[in-house]
Motif scaffolding. Structure first.
Motif, PDB file in Angstrom:
ATOM      1  N   TYR B  33       0.848  -1.188   0.000  1.00 51.08           N
ATOM      2  CA  TYR B  33       0.000   0.000   0.000  1.00 51.08           C
ATOM      3  C   TYR B  33       0.888   1.244   0.000  1.00 51.08           C
ATOM      4  CZ  TYR B  33      -2.812  -3.703   2.121  1.00 51.08           C
ATOM      5  OH  TYR B  33      -3.418  -4.894   2.386  1.00 51.08           O
ATOM      6  N   TYR B  35       0.738   5.445   0.810  1.00 49.19           N
ATOM      7  CA  TYR B  35       0.000   6.539   1.424  1.00 49.19           C
ATOM      8  C   TYR B  35       0.818   7.819   1.294  1.00 49.19           C
ATOM      9  CZ  TYR B  35      -2.860   2.955   3.731  1.00 49.19           C
ATOM     10  OH  TYR B  35      -3.698   1.894   4.001  1.00 49.19           O
ATOM     11  N   GLN B  37       1.495  11.412   3.160  1.00 54.99           N
ATOM     12  CA  GLN B  37       1.306  12.153   4.404  1.00 54.99           C
ATOM     13  C   GLN B  37       1.789  13.577   4.186  1.00 54.99           C
ATOM     14  OE1 GLN B  37       3.313  10.561   7.873  1.00 54.99           O
ATOM     15  NE2 GLN B  37       2.014  11.701   9.277  1.00 54.99           N
ATOM     16  N   LEU B  41      -2.586  17.260   6.620  1.00 52.97           N
ATOM     17  CA  LEU B  41      -3.652  16.524   5.933  1.00 52.97           C
ATOM     18  C   LEU B  41      -3.759  15.081   6.383  1.00 52.97           C
ATOM     19  CD1 LEU B  41      -3.279  17.812   2.263  1.00 52.97           C
ATOM     20  CD2 LEU B  41      -4.966  18.487   3.987  1.00 52.97           C
ATOM     21  N   GLY B  42      -2.961  14.660   7.333  1.00 46.86           N
ATOM     22  CA  GLY B  42      -3.020  13.265   7.731  1.00 46.86           C
ATOM     23  C   GLY B  42      -2.500  12.372   6.620  1.00 46.86           C
ATOM     24  N   LEU B  43      -2.871  11.117   6.663  1.00 43.77           N
ATOM     25  CA  LEU B  43      -2.443  10.168   5.644  1.00 43.77           C
ATOM     26  C   LEU B  43      -3.578   9.914   4.674  1.00 43.77           C
ATOM     27  CD1 LEU B  43      -0.953   9.146   8.504  1.00 43.77           C
ATOM     28  CD2 LEU B  43      -0.052   7.480   6.909  1.00 43.77           C
ATOM     29  N   PHE B  45      -4.766   7.600   1.375  1.00 44.33           N
ATOM     30  CA  PHE B  45      -4.501   6.374   0.627  1.00 44.33           C
ATOM     31  C   PHE B  45      -4.258   6.689  -0.843  1.00 44.33           C
ATOM     32  CE2 PHE B  45      -4.789   2.126  -0.835  1.00 44.33           C
ATOM     33  CZ  PHE B  45      -5.659   2.099  -1.898  1.00 44.33           C
ATOM     34  N   TRP B  48      -3.074   0.481  -3.828  1.00 47.35           N
ATOM     35  CA  TRP B  48      -2.936  -0.854  -3.236  1.00 47.35           C
ATOM     36  C   TRP B  48      -2.594  -1.841  -4.351  1.00 47.35           C
ATOM     37  CZ3 TRP B  48      -7.657  -4.425  -2.363  1.00 47.35           C
ATOM     38  CH2 TRP B  48      -7.222  -5.687  -1.953  1.00 47.35           C
ATOM     39  N   LEU B  88       5.550  13.255   2.864  1.00 49.70           N
ATOM     40  CA  LEU B  88       6.164  11.982   3.248  1.00 49.70           C
ATOM     41  C   LEU B  88       5.326  10.876   2.612  1.00 49.70           C
ATOM     42  CD1 LEU B  88       8.328  10.549   5.049  1.00 49.70           C
ATOM     43  CD2 LEU B  88       6.562  10.445   6.823  1.00 49.70           C
ATOM     44  N   LEU B  90       4.522   7.030   2.491  1.00 45.65           N
ATOM     45  CA  LEU B  90       4.670   5.821   3.290  1.00 45.65           C
ATOM     46  C   LEU B  90       4.208   4.601   2.513  1.00 45.65           C
ATOM     47  CD1 LEU B  90       3.302   7.070   6.739  1.00 45.65           C
ATOM     48  CD2 LEU B  90       5.679   6.718   6.097  1.00 45.65           C
ATOM     49  N   PHE B 106       4.188  -0.562   8.389  1.00 49.90           N
ATOM     50  CA  PHE B 106       4.642   0.602   7.647  1.00 49.90           C
ATOM     51  C   PHE B 106       6.162   0.687   7.567  1.00 49.90           C
ATOM     52  CE2 PHE B 106       0.945   3.214   6.709  1.00 49.90           C
ATOM     53  CZ  PHE B 106      -0.034   2.568   7.444  1.00 49.90           C
ATOM     54  N   GLY B 107       6.624   1.256   6.471  1.00 43.87           N
ATOM     55  CA  GLY B 107       8.027   1.575   6.315  1.00 43.87           C
ATOM     56  C   GLY B 107       8.323   2.961   6.876  1.00 43.87           C
TER      57      GLY B 107
END
Lengths: 115, 115
Positions: B33, B35, B37, B41-43, B45, B48, B88, B90, B106-107
């Motif tokens: 997946y 994402y 960030q 704004l948060g994460l 999606f 996938w 960022l 992810l 998560f990485g």
């Protein structure tokens, strides 16, 4: 579409105290998962706790517990005996039970534990 | 056991260029997946992938694309970079696709800066 709301952008608490982070969500589905993720400064995001919507019992992981109110669509995280290592961004997230893999995140709460 | 790895750690590009981000999932995981960030704004999606196929994508323009290789690693390509793509990125992996209970790991992320 589902939405997740975290209304507390920042919180701080003294070490050893208890703190509660709030999260509300909106969905028309009945079967789903809710999560709290922790993202420490400059470190990887990790799962703190998970709640299945079909379970009435609130999930607990050591010092972390949730208050899941399905009818109110509320999912708060309680951290007991807070420690300096709990300082992090905390994200509430939603995921369907089957078929739609994405996590829908809130905007996060920055928690600072004060020594 | 090695966790999810991402490269590069940081990437600086100018507007209009293309960026390629890479992700290696945990051994045995078939789902990857992506994402975004972005600050405040948060994460969100993005994409996938499961068993080499794109299974779902978020509300992002087509200049965000990617693929999954036979060894389940993945790359995210962002074409015609815009300033607001600075974020960022992810990557996460999980054991299987299609089951919401499977945890996403998560990485550390790739920090993309567009100037």
């Amino acid at each position: 579409a589902q939405t997740v709301t975290q209304s507390q952008p920042e919180m701080s608490v003294q070490e050893a105290e208890t703190v509660t982070l709030s999260c509300t969500y909106d969905t028309s589905e009945n079967n789903y998962y809710l999560f709290w993720y922790k993202q420490p400064p400059s470190r990887q995001m990790i799962l703190v706790i998970r709640q299945e919507a079909y379970k009435q019992q609130n999930a607990t992981e050591n010092r972390f517990s949730v208050n899941f109110q399905k009818a109110a669509k509320s999912f708060s995280l309680k951290i007991s005996d807070s420690q300096l290592g709990d300082t992090a961004m905390y994200f509430c997230a939603f995921r369907f039970l089957f078929g739609n893999e994405k996590l829908t995140f809130g905007t996060g709460t920055r928690l600072t534990i004060i020594p | 056991e090695a966790g999810v790895t991402q490269s590069p750690t940081h990437l600086i590009k100018t507007r209009g260029q293309q960026a390629t981000l890479r992700c290696s999932p945990i051994s045995g995981h078939t789902s990857v997946y992506w994402y975004q960030q972005a600050l405040g704004l948060g994460l969100q999606f993005l994409l996938w992938y499961d068993e080499g196929e794109e299974r779902n994508r978020g509300n992002f323009p087509p200049r965000f694309s990617g693929r999954q290789f036979p060894n389940y690693s993945s790359e995210l390509n962002v074409n015609a970079l815009e300033l607001e793509d600075s974020a960022l990125y992810l990557c996460a992996s999980s054991l299987t696709g299609g089951q919401g209970k499977d945890e996403q790991y998560f990485g550390p992320g790739t920090r993309l800066t567009v100037t």
